[in-house]
Design an enzyme around this catalytic site. Sequence first.
Site, short mmCIF file in Angstrom:
data_model
loop_
_atom_site.label_atom_id
_atom_site.label_comp_id
_atom_site.label_asym_id
_atom_site.label_seq_id
_atom_site.Cartn_x
_atom_site.Cartn_y
_atom_site.Cartn_z
N THR A 86 0.80 -1.23 0.00
CA THR A 86 0.00 0.00 0.00
C THR A 86 0.83 1.27 0.00
O THR A 86 0.34 2.33 -0.38
CB THR A 86 -0.94 0.01 1.21
N VAL A 94 6.99 0.19 2.37
CA VAL A 94 6.90 0.84 3.68
C VAL A 94 5.72 0.31 4.48
O VAL A 94 5.81 0.15 5.70
CB VAL A 94 6.78 2.37 3.49
N SER A 95 4.62 0.01 3.80
CA SER A 95 3.43 -0.45 4.50
C SER A 95 2.64 -1.37 3.58
O SER A 95 2.68 -1.22 2.36
CB SER A 95 2.56 0.74 4.94
N SER A 96 1.93 -2.32 4.19
CA SER A 96 1.17 -3.26 3.38
C SER A 96 -0.08 -3.70 4.13
O SER A 96 -0.21 -3.50 5.34
CB SER A 96 2.03 -4.49 3.03
#
Length: 323
Positions: A86, A94-96
């Site tokens: 994401t 960095v983010s998921s």
Amino acid sequence: MGAHGDAFAEDGARERRELVREIEAYGALRDPAWRAAFSEVPRHLFVPSYYVAGAGGYERLWSGHADPARRARWLRGAYQDEPLATRVREGELVSSSSQPSLMAEMLEALDVRDGHDVLEIGAGTGYNAALLCHRLGAEHVTTVDLDEEITASARAHLAAAGYRPTVITGDGARGCPERAPFDRIVATCTLPSIPYAWLAQCRPDALVLTPLSTGLVLLRVRGDHAEGRFLPTSAYFVALRGGHARFPRARPMGLPRQAYEDDRFRFLFTLAEGSLDAREALSLWQREGRPERERFGVTVSAGRQWAWLDDPEGPYAWPLPSG
């Protein structure tokens, strides 16, 4: 979602039913309360855009694309039983949003009961917090993330789905003392060890579930002592910001490729990093019959913590970094 909202809602419900069937086939969602949560919480509201890896790097899919075929592809992808990238910065993830079947397995292992207060470390998209809100009520859910942009986004996604838990911007390793005590703590990011601050914020007999190495360890907390074993499943998460995931980056010299590529060996090698070199780890792994994750555990006690094979006081134990 604009003009496409109604179509997304209808198509999303159909995709969600299919996702629930897939998670059940995986072996999770035995608890009707969690089945209801996955059936009713719309994952697509939490991933209005995400990235898929391709030959030329990451490709962005999003709900507002002008091409209906691209929007349909985005919606189908939102309900695949796969992790979704994401946030990507300078080519680095960095983010998921985690794989739903893994999320279901973790939530069931957390063994929450009505009235429990839960702290989530790693807000991500807010989807996991929404599932917790569905099960427990928003007043019992606190989620923390270091990145203000991520917490703002998670808060917006949660509100769009009708949930308003406490979303805090802060260092997850510190927990959330202002909302303590907690009955359950669950992390959705990998840490090198167990933060002692978490244990201090737990009620007696609380559970802590966190990724460690390439697995998930479930600890029972009694005062300043915590102990438990790893779940059978493998788990790869983004590292806690400010911490360092303990993943070996390259195959060590002299280590057979077949061993290094075995997920069970990589788990042991990563868990015992700093205590065993590659050849020692391989020798132990072979001698002990290529042990599965559930034979390993972690103990936190008297200001120190260690991982172990079979027995906390047995011959095979390795110190973990200071929490």
